[in-house]
Design a protein around this motif. Structure first.
Motif, PDB file in Angstrom:
ATOM      1  N   GLY A  47     -24.657  49.735 -40.901  1.00 11.53           N
ATOM      2  CA  GLY A  47     -23.630  50.282 -40.027  1.00 11.53           C
ATOM      3  C   GLY A  47     -22.262  50.016 -40.604  1.00 11.53           C
ATOM      4  O   GLY A  47     -21.667  50.858 -41.276  1.00 11.53           O
ATOM      5  N   SER A  48     -21.751  48.811 -40.369  1.00  3.18           N
ATOM      6  CA  SER A  48     -20.445  48.449 -40.902  1.00  3.18           C
ATOM      7  C   SER A  48     -20.504  48.130 -42.397  1.00  3.18           C
ATOM      8  O   SER A  48     -19.486  48.138 -43.075  1.00  3.18           O
ATOM      9  CB  SER A  48     -19.894  47.239 -40.133  1.00  3.18           C
ATOM     10  OG  SER A  48     -19.721  47.545 -38.769  1.00  3.18           O
ATOM     11  N   MET A  66      -7.597  44.796 -33.175  1.00  5.47           N
ATOM     12  CA  MET A  66      -6.837  44.609 -31.951  1.00  5.47           C
ATOM     13  C   MET A  66      -6.879  45.838 -31.044  1.00  5.47           C
ATOM     14  O   MET A  66      -6.826  45.720 -29.817  1.00  5.47           O
ATOM     15  CB  MET A  66      -5.386  44.238 -32.277  1.00  5.47           C
ATOM     16  CG  MET A  66      -5.262  42.917 -33.032  1.00  5.47           C
ATOM     17  SD  MET A  66      -6.281  41.578 -32.333  1.00  5.47           S
ATOM     18  CE  MET A  66      -5.577  41.436 -30.693  1.00  5.47           C
ATOM     19  N   THR A  67      -6.982  47.039 -31.634  1.00  2.00           N
ATOM     20  CA  THR A  67      -7.141  48.237 -30.814  1.00  2.00           C
ATOM     21  C   THR A  67      -8.449  48.173 -30.047  1.00  2.00           C
ATOM     22  O   THR A  67      -8.504  48.455 -28.843  1.00  2.00           O
ATOM     23  CB  THR A  67      -7.103  49.510 -31.680  1.00  2.00           C
ATOM     24  OG1 THR A  67      -5.823  49.621 -32.303  1.00  2.00           O
ATOM     25  CG2 THR A  67      -7.344  50.756 -30.843  1.00  2.00           C
ATOM     26  N   SER A  68      -9.526  47.808 -30.744  1.00  2.00           N
ATOM     27  CA  SER A  68     -10.843  47.716 -30.105  1.00  2.00           C
ATOM     28  C   SER A  68     -10.847  46.676 -28.994  1.00  2.00           C
ATOM     29  O   SER A  68     -11.355  46.914 -27.890  1.00  2.00           O
ATOM     30  CB  SER A  68     -11.906  47.364 -31.151  1.00  2.00           C
ATOM     31  OG  SER A  68     -11.988  48.350 -32.149  1.00  2.00           O
ATOM     32  N   GLU A  69     -10.277  45.498 -29.289  1.00  2.00           N
ATOM     33  CA  GLU A  69     -10.280  44.417 -28.304  1.00  2.00           C
ATOM     34  C   GLU A  69      -9.432  44.785 -27.090  1.00  2.00           C
ATOM     35  O   GLU A  69      -9.788  44.485 -25.946  1.00  2.00           O
ATOM     36  CB  GLU A  69      -9.751  43.133 -28.950  1.00  2.00           C
ATOM     37  CG  GLU A  69     -10.561  42.639 -30.141  1.00  2.00           C
ATOM     38  CD  GLU A  69     -11.918  42.076 -29.740  1.00  2.00           C
ATOM     39  OE1 GLU A  69     -12.004  41.421 -28.701  1.00  2.00           O
ATOM     40  OE2 GLU A  69     -12.891  42.299 -30.487  1.00  2.00           O
ATOM     41  N   THR A  70      -8.293  45.437 -27.324  1.00  2.00           N
ATOM     42  CA  THR A  70      -7.414  45.831 -26.222  1.00  2.00           C
ATOM     43  C   THR A  70      -8.052  46.923 -25.378  1.00  2.00           C
ATOM     44  O   THR A  70      -7.975  46.903 -24.148  1.00  2.00           O
ATOM     45  CB  THR A  70      -6.047  46.302 -26.755  1.00  2.00           C
ATOM     46  OG1 THR A  70      -5.462  45.253 -27.537  1.00  2.00           O
ATOM     47  CG2 THR A  70      -5.107  46.654 -25.617  1.00  2.00           C
ATOM     48  N   ASP A  71      -8.691  47.879 -26.033  1.00  3.06           N
ATOM     49  CA  ASP A  71      -9.369  48.956 -25.312  1.00  3.06           C
ATOM     50  C   ASP A  71     -10.472  48.389 -24.428  1.00  3.06           C
ATOM     51  O   ASP A  71     -10.666  48.807 -23.280  1.00  3.06           O
ATOM     52  CB  ASP A  71      -9.948  49.963 -26.311  1.00  3.06           C
ATOM     53  CG  ASP A  71      -9.972  51.375 -25.757  1.00  3.06           C
ATOM     54  OD1 ASP A  71      -9.610  51.546 -24.582  1.00  3.06           O
ATOM     55  OD2 ASP A  71     -10.348  52.305 -26.480  1.00  3.06           O
ATOM     56  N   ARG A  91     -16.946  48.738 -24.048  1.00  4.22           N
ATOM     57  CA  ARG A  91     -17.738  47.832 -24.880  1.00  4.22           C
ATOM     58  C   ARG A  91     -18.032  48.420 -26.252  1.00  4.22           C
ATOM     59  O   ARG A  91     -18.145  47.701 -27.238  1.00  4.22           O
ATOM     60  CB  ARG A  91     -19.053  47.508 -24.170  1.00  4.22           C
ATOM     61  CG  ARG A  91     -18.899  46.674 -22.931  1.00  4.22           C
ATOM     62  CD  ARG A  91     -18.693  45.213 -23.266  1.00  4.22           C
ATOM     63  NE  ARG A  91     -17.801  44.556 -22.322  1.00  4.22           N
ATOM     64  CZ  ARG A  91     -17.424  43.289 -22.428  1.00  4.22           C
ATOM     65  NH1 ARG A  91     -17.846  42.557 -23.428  1.00  4.22           N
ATOM     66  NH2 ARG A  91     -16.599  42.761 -21.557  1.00  4.22           N
ATOM     67  N   ALA A  92     -18.169  49.740 -26.295  1.00  2.00           N
ATOM     68  CA  ALA A  92     -18.500  50.394 -27.569  1.00  2.00           C
ATOM     69  C   ALA A  92     -17.356  50.320 -28.565  1.00  2.00           C
ATOM     70  O   ALA A  92     -17.577  50.428 -29.783  1.00  2.00           O
ATOM     71  CB  ALA A  92     -18.875  51.850 -27.321  1.00  2.00           C
ATOM     72  N   GLN A  93     -16.126  50.140 -28.075  1.00  2.80           N
ATOM     73  CA  GLN A  93     -14.969  50.165 -28.971  1.00  2.80           C
ATOM     74  C   GLN A  93     -15.009  49.059 -30.014  1.00  2.80           C
ATOM     75  O   GLN A  93     -14.463  49.213 -31.111  1.00  2.80           O
ATOM     76  CB  GLN A  93     -13.674  50.067 -28.155  1.00  2.80           C
ATOM     77  CG  GLN A  93     -13.496  51.150 -27.115  1.00  2.80           C
ATOM     78  CD  GLN A  93     -13.605  52.548 -27.678  1.00  2.80           C
ATOM     79  OE1 GLN A  93     -13.081  52.826 -28.748  1.00  2.80           O
ATOM     80  NE2 GLN A  93     -14.281  53.431 -26.966  1.00  2.80           N
ATOM     81  N   THR A 141     -17.475  47.000 -36.718  1.00  2.00           N
ATOM     82  CA  THR A 141     -17.490  46.013 -35.641  1.00  2.00           C
ATOM     83  C   THR A 141     -16.331  45.029 -35.765  1.00  2.00           C
ATOM     84  O   THR A 141     -15.791  44.807 -36.849  1.00  2.00           O
ATOM     85  CB  THR A 141     -18.809  45.224 -35.639  1.00  2.00           C
ATOM     86  OG1 THR A 141     -18.881  44.428 -36.831  1.00  2.00           O
ATOM     87  CG2 THR A 141     -20.006  46.159 -35.576  1.00  2.00           C
ATOM     88  N   SER A 142     -16.002  44.419 -34.634  1.00  2.00           N
ATOM     89  CA  SER A 142     -14.938  43.411 -34.653  1.00  2.00           C
ATOM     90  C   SER A 142     -15.303  42.239 -35.550  1.00  2.00           C
ATOM     91  O   SER A 142     -14.442  41.630 -36.195  1.00  2.00           O
ATOM     92  CB  SER A 142     -14.667  42.925 -33.224  1.00  2.00           C
ATOM     93  OG  SER A 142     -14.043  43.927 -32.455  1.00  2.00           O
ATOM     94  N   GLU A 143     -16.602  41.909 -35.606  1.00  2.00           N
ATOM     95  CA  GLU A 143     -17.036  40.808 -36.469  1.00  2.00           C
ATOM     96  C   GLU A 143     -16.767  41.122 -37.934  1.00  2.00           C
ATOM     97  O   GLU A 143     -16.303  40.265 -38.706  1.00  2.00           O
ATOM     98  CB  GLU A 143     -18.536  40.538 -36.253  1.00  2.00           C
ATOM     99  CG  GLU A 143     -18.883  39.895 -34.920  1.00  2.00           C
ATOM    100  CD  GLU A 143     -18.853  40.888 -33.765  1.00  2.00           C
ATOM    101  OE1 GLU A 143     -18.906  40.450 -32.605  1.00  2.00           O
ATOM    102  OE2 GLU A 143     -18.776  42.116 -34.019  1.00  2.00           O
TER     103      GLU A 143
END
Length: 378
Positions: free
Chosen positions: A134-135, A312-317, A353-355, A361-363
């Motif tokens: 994936g990532s 940060m976009t993903s976490e904020t969303d 959650r999907a963001q 992925t954020s990881e």
């Protein structure tokens, strides 16, 4: 639309245009990816924008774009979010496939594909992620083997946006054993023999993502973009462009924030605690916006700023979506597809959650920042 240097005059012109524009029946702001049902009204809207030179803003003028400034792109994205309309038919064709073809494509490929993309005739899908890669794109296993007349493709992709309505796919496939140098990029007609698309139903009831299977799919030599083994380089340009769009996609969060504030007022829940939380989110969204502007003005798509921005976009969303539970209370249990005022917030809660997974992925983003920027051990 004229090129106006004064930002507020530019904003006023775009806002007036969008308010008075003829919007096709069924059009909604579906975001970067249309569902199958969105393609019809989305295509009609895209063509309307094309008639007024409001698509492919970042493309060079010679290919029908406007070579637009960051300010123009940002203002247009802002006002589309405010008006509740999509910026274009879909993200993959204009923001990903187009720039790749402009940079690496042959003259014949440019002549065949760019104008239909600009006019909204063709939906494209990005065929990168796989069940085991994936990532980590260097782990791609889908193979493209050289034949006398072209290439033979076998493998599987997943999380392919709009693949069920796409005419073409941008395929990253393995053509050699080397991790990075063994990858190549291809154009795949999605109606080719051996291509099977299976839509995936999401938590919110929509089907924007798909599984795609390749069973002895035959491609001609002119399906290759660039040179064999250049796929990793092209993929990085594609992902860099994908990061560039994050700031413009994030502007829709401001509209959602306004809806949440109004819902909290309507329910008499806007106490000092909730107000502080909403203010923090509002501040984070502006920080994201300014980070995006700085990064895009620097012009380096490989900059670590884009990993920071993606993370940060993903976490904020996601945080904004989670806020819906505090604002809605038991109304968070309504069907996201109904016409209640709570439905858009419930939809945001479910997809939030999907963001932190899609687009890297954020990881993975934290690993990139830790290892490549801070020099931390693996």
């Amino acid at each position: 639309m004229s090129d106006i240097e004064d930002i507020e005059a530019l904003r006023a012109e775009i806002r007036s245009f969008l308010e008075n524009a003829e919007k096709p029946t069924g059009l909604r702001n579906y975001g970067p990816t249309p569902t199958d049902a969105d393609v019809g009204p989305g295509r009609a809207w895209h063509k309307y924008l094309a008639e007024h030179d409001l698509v492919c803003l970042h493309w060079p003028v010679e290919y029908g774009g406007r070579d637009a400034s960051v300010a123009l792109q940002a203002v247009f994205a802002d006002e589309c979010a405010r008006a509740g309309v999509p910026r274009q038919l879909g993200i993959t064709a204009i923001d990903l496939a187009g720039p790749v073809l402009i940079t690496f494509g042959t003259d014949a490929q440019k002549a065949q594909y760019l104008e239909p993309i600009r006019l909204g005739d063709d939906v494209w899908t990005q065929l990168f992620s796989e069940p085991g890669a994936g990532s980590d794109l260097a782990g791609v296993r889908t193979k493209a083997e050289k034949t006398a007349g072209g290439w033979l493709v076998n493998g599987q992709k997943v999380w392919s946006s709009a693949a069920n309505s796409a005419r073409y796919g941008l395929l990253l496939a393995r053509t050699g054993p080397e991790s990075h140098r063994g990858l190549s990029m291809f154009i795949v007609p999605m109606d080719a023999a051996g291509v099977t698309v299976r839509p995936l139903t999401q938590l919110d009831g929509e089907s924007k993502f798909n599984e795609v299977f390749f069973d002895a799919v035959e491609l001609t030599d002119d399906a290759l973009i660039g040179e064999a083994g250049q796929g990793w380089t092209i993929a990085m340009v594609t992902l860099g462009r994908e990061r560039l769009t994050l700031g413009s996609q994030a502007v829709s969060m401001f509209k959602l924030h306004e809806q949440m504030m109004q819902a909290a007022r309507d329910r008499n829940l806007l106490d000092p605690v909730l107000s502080r939380s909403m203010t923090k989110l509002w501040s984070r969204m502006w920080l994201l916006r300014f980070t995006w502007q700085r990064a895009i003005e620097a012009g380096d798509t490989g900059s670590s700023a884009f990993s920071v921005l993606k993370l940060m976009t993903s976490e904020t969303d996601r945080a904004l979506g989670d806020m819906a539970t505090e604002v809605l209370g038991t109304d968070a249990c309504v069907d996201p597809g109904d016409d209640s005022d709570a439905a858009p917030l419930v939809h945001a809660m479910l997809v939030g959650r999907a963001q932190t997974i899609l687009g890297g992925t954020s990881e993975i983003q934290r690993n990139i920042l830790g290892e490549r920027v801070l020099g931390l051990p693996k």
